[in-house]
Design a protein around this motif. Sequence first.
Motif, PDB file in Angstrom:
ATOM      1  N   ARG A 225     -24.637  -5.459  10.158  1.00 41.67           N
ATOM      2  CA  ARG A 225     -24.109  -6.337   9.124  1.00 41.67           C
ATOM      3  C   ARG A 225     -24.627  -7.750   9.326  1.00 41.67           C
ATOM      4  NH1 ARG A 225     -20.000  -4.297   6.026  1.00 41.67           N
ATOM      5  NH2 ARG A 225     -19.118  -2.294   6.728  1.00 41.67           N
ATOM      6  N   PHE A 226     -24.969  -8.374   8.219  1.00 40.39           N
ATOM      7  CA  PHE A 226     -25.381  -9.777   8.215  1.00 40.39           C
ATOM      8  C   PHE A 226     -24.310 -10.548   7.451  1.00 40.39           C
ATOM      9  CE2 PHE A 226     -29.107  -7.187   8.703  1.00 40.39           C
ATOM     10  CZ  PHE A 226     -29.859  -7.843   9.654  1.00 40.39           C
ATOM     11  N   GLY A 227     -23.382 -11.124   8.218  1.00 39.17           N
ATOM     12  CA  GLY A 227     -22.246 -11.778   7.593  1.00 39.17           C
ATOM     13  C   GLY A 227     -21.315 -10.736   6.981  1.00 39.17           C
ATOM     14  N   ASP A 228     -20.565 -11.172   5.982  1.00 39.26           N
ATOM     15  CA  ASP A 228     -19.621 -10.282   5.325  1.00 39.26           C
ATOM     16  C   ASP A 228     -20.202  -9.630   4.082  1.00 39.26           C
ATOM     17  OD1 ASP A 228     -17.651 -10.941   7.173  1.00 39.26           O
ATOM     18  OD2 ASP A 228     -16.972 -12.668   5.985  1.00 39.26           O
ATOM     19  N   SER A 229     -21.439  -9.934   3.738  1.00 36.20           N
ATOM     20  CA  SER A 229     -21.964  -9.507   2.444  1.00 36.20           C
ATOM     21  C   SER A 229     -23.041  -8.440   2.503  1.00 36.20           C
ATOM     22  CB  SER A 229     -22.525 -10.728   1.674  1.00 36.20           C
ATOM     23  OG  SER A 229     -21.536 -11.697   1.465  1.00 36.20           O
ATOM     24  N   VAL A 230     -23.783  -8.357   3.594  1.00 29.88           N
ATOM     25  CA  VAL A 230     -24.965  -7.485   3.633  1.00 29.88           C
ATOM     26  C   VAL A 230     -24.834  -6.473   4.763  1.00 29.88           C
ATOM     27  CG1 VAL A 230     -27.468  -7.389   3.902  1.00 29.88           C
ATOM     28  CG2 VAL A 230     -26.428  -9.296   2.655  1.00 29.88           C
ATOM     29  N   MET A 231     -25.108  -5.210   4.428  1.00 29.06           N
ATOM     30  CA  MET A 231     -25.154  -4.156   5.438  1.00 29.06           C
ATOM     31  C   MET A 231     -26.448  -3.376   5.256  1.00 29.06           C
ATOM     32  SD  MET A 231     -22.449  -1.078   6.343  1.00 29.06           S
ATOM     33  CE  MET A 231     -22.717  -0.142   4.832  1.00 29.06           C
ATOM     34  N   VAL A 232     -27.182  -3.210   6.334  1.00 27.41           N
ATOM     35  CA  VAL A 232     -28.422  -2.441   6.330  1.00 27.41           C
ATOM     36  C   VAL A 232     -28.224  -1.207   7.203  1.00 27.41           C
ATOM     37  CG1 VAL A 232     -30.885  -2.437   6.881  1.00 27.41           C
ATOM     38  CG2 VAL A 232     -29.815  -4.515   5.965  1.00 27.41           C
ATOM     39  N   THR A 233     -28.621  -0.042   6.667  1.00 28.43           N
ATOM     40  CA  THR A 233     -28.386   1.218   7.371  1.00 28.43           C
ATOM     41  C   THR A 233     -29.669   2.029   7.443  1.00 28.43           C
ATOM     42  OG1 THR A 233     -26.116   1.302   6.529  1.00 28.43           O
ATOM     43  CG2 THR A 233     -27.042   3.345   7.389  1.00 28.43           C
ATOM     44  N   ALA A 234     -29.984   2.524   8.613  1.00 31.76           N
ATOM     45  CA  ALA A 234     -31.054   3.505   8.791  1.00 31.76           C
ATOM     46  C   ALA A 234     -30.393   4.866   9.020  1.00 31.76           C
ATOM     47  CB  ALA A 234     -31.931   3.139   9.985  1.00 31.76           C
ATOM     48  N   PHE A 235     -30.969   5.905   8.438  1.00 28.76           N
ATOM     49  CA  PHE A 235     -30.316   7.203   8.533  1.00 28.76           C
ATOM     50  C   PHE A 235     -31.331   8.336   8.637  1.00 28.76           C
ATOM     51  CE2 PHE A 235     -30.763   6.183   4.016  1.00 28.76           C
ATOM     52  CZ  PHE A 235     -31.332   7.335   3.495  1.00 28.76           C
ATOM     53  N   VAL A 236     -30.871   9.415   9.241  1.00 28.06           N
ATOM     54  CA  VAL A 236     -31.607  10.673   9.295  1.00 28.06           C
ATOM     55  C   VAL A 236     -30.632  11.776   8.907  1.00 28.06           C
ATOM     56  CG1 VAL A 236     -33.020  12.246  10.661  1.00 28.06           C
ATOM     57  CG2 VAL A 236     -33.027   9.791  11.188  1.00 28.06           C
ATOM     58  N   ASN A 237     -30.879  12.434   7.798  1.00 29.05           N
ATOM     59  CA  ASN A 237     -30.065  13.561   7.368  1.00 29.05           C
ATOM     60  C   ASN A 237     -30.761  14.871   7.727  1.00 29.05           C
ATOM     61  OD1 ASN A 237     -28.188  11.787   6.241  1.00 29.05           O
ATOM     62  ND2 ASN A 237     -29.159  11.838   4.228  1.00 29.05           N
TER      63      ASN A 237
END
Length: 741
Positions: free
Chosen positions: A692-704
Amino acid sequence: MRHNTLRTIIRSTLCLAAGSAGLAASGVMAAENLKDDVLVEVIVTANKRAQELRDVAGSVSAYTGDQLKELGAQSLSDYITRLPGVVFNDYQPGVSEVVIRGISGTTYHEQGQAVVGYYINEIPLSEPGWPIVIPDVDTFDLERVEVLRGPQGTLFGSASLGGLVNYIVKEADTEGFDAAVQTSASQTHESDDFNYGIKGMVNVPLSDTFAVRVVGLERRDAGFADNVRTGQDDSNDLTTRGARLSAVFEPSDATKLSWLTLYQKTDLEDQTYVTMPTLTRDTYVAEPHKTEMLVNSLRLDQDLSFGSLTMLGALANKESDLIFDYTRDFPTGILGSGLGTPVYGIGEAESESKSIEVRIASPGDSKIGWVIGAMYLESTKDSLDSMHQDGFAGFLDDEGFDGDALAPGDNQDRYFVHRKDEEMALFGEVTFSFTDTVSLTAGGRLFEAKSDNNIGRLPQAVFGAEGIEASPGYSYSEDKKDDGFTPKVTLSWKPNEDFMGYASYSEGFRVGGANPNPPGLTPSQLTYDSDSVQNYEIGVRSTLVGGGLLVDATAFHIKWDDIQVRLFGPAPTYYAYVSNAGGAEVDGVELSTTVRAGQVFEWQANVSWIDAEVTAFVPDSFAPNGGYPIGTTLPGSSEWTVSNTISLTFDDVFLSPQFVLAHRYLSEAPVAFANVSEKGDYHLVDLRASTRFGDSVMVTAFVNNVFDEYGILNWPFGDFGVPLASVTRPRTIGVSLDWSF
């Protein structure tokens, strides 16, 4: 044997209940200060009035919008099977069906009414007759998804034999401006194209009393199957587009008027099934499938001096268009035309439903809780199916017939269905507390359902005694009427706020109808009757270790009478029809646990065991031995379902990283009655890492599907002797970005 099994199940659950009660009452609450840190109150409307989830005396689960985001869930297949007792007949996007507690007569599309009800903000979308579109609402900007296990016929009516799914879409908020964007990009193994998604929401208060909320989205799931005959790589591309509009007017604290418009469209370029064990398809033409759904509703919530009034009206339209290749089944063309062009079926269907419900519920702090209401549903459904072969009308002209009259647009063997249904009901439920700890809830639904069916075949060419002949077509009408009373009784014991035990009896039903008249059906097979279930269950909800451990357990026994089963006629057409069989019984146990350690660690585990078998011979004139014997497993009913989700969240660390490991297991199940072809028997593992970057931005890496499991989701043609199946999406690696105002 079945009764001994049930006795063991009930005894085990009662022991668990007693043990949990003892723990709750004997001082485990020393960690009471932990509760406020780890428990999040979830409000549900499973009983037609707002309740905290853990206060509901019944088998109810809910995924909040935040939980769906944490899982990276986009559609039903991403989260619904993580719940106990739930499987998903994942076959064709837009019409794949949820099955709860093994109540299923087919793994294909239901040709009768769905066994699970679907609602959007309490709007019914499971009209009688075969389901044209199964609502699979994109998860973006959802408040929550409620799943009720077990029949819900008392408060929700027909099409809830196994339970129901209720999507709750976020409404416009007058408190302030809000906006959000979600984007994602990923790559699926064996696919040359990218998956992507872009979704947005804006909430605008136009005054202190009026606000609007608008959502738009587009999601593309890239194809991963190559059609070797048409030459199209990654042919099974799926695009989902949608929009929502919510408007809320609150002239006072006691009055709320809400408008909701929801539109969603799916566009599948080629079917999902592949030739096992490969990721290739082999059809003479592509098999696209498109669905559309439009819902408009108006709702009034009014506080009264003695309770709350809710009035809800809705209009829903659904459409489905598909193509299915039959070239192999007609090697010399329709009626032996010898044209050498592909032969394929065309299916076009649409429905329109109107519903209204009025109910009054007691205040939340009432000593006696109650709800009473009335509903009316009217739906019409039209379908037209035909066989198409390019040049066929000209072939008939050469044979001396009027090709444009018998096969307009080269469409032959056209049959239509027009169905109109009405359902009306009075329903109510009252809860009486004998003491501060013991309550009895009793309710019932008095209903009447009518179905008017007009079915026929349009003019066509047929094989006669002397070769090809012209048939003028025909039509016939069949009417059905059902009425009855559906009861529900629940006894609950809640000695303190951290433990609840309950026992309940409930019923559910589906209305009957008429089959289309494919060749070979006997007069007795032209219609089918309603079916019903009786559900007996006991359960416990326990909150232990100051909220650090949640344990919910349920044991149930279901008796299913006059079951509507989908059967198939002989080759080459395999016409489907619905018939009533004698009955079936289902025994099962569902266990759901959550372990939490502060705000850092959480482990959710769900396990269910189900034994679902027919208890009377299922006649099928086209099957070996004329049907299926007692003890045959119900189609698609897996004995075991298991899911585990472990999350680690470090809010006090730089960038607040979160890690999620999710696992699912589904045991094998037959795809049809007494069929050796099976679906299931696979494990799926997903990984996610977010910052999370502050309260506004979330970046997610994923492998399904980390281990690239080749799991059989469905084997729709298993009993036709060909290895064609829908399979799990191969390993998919990607990144997503969430921004909120």
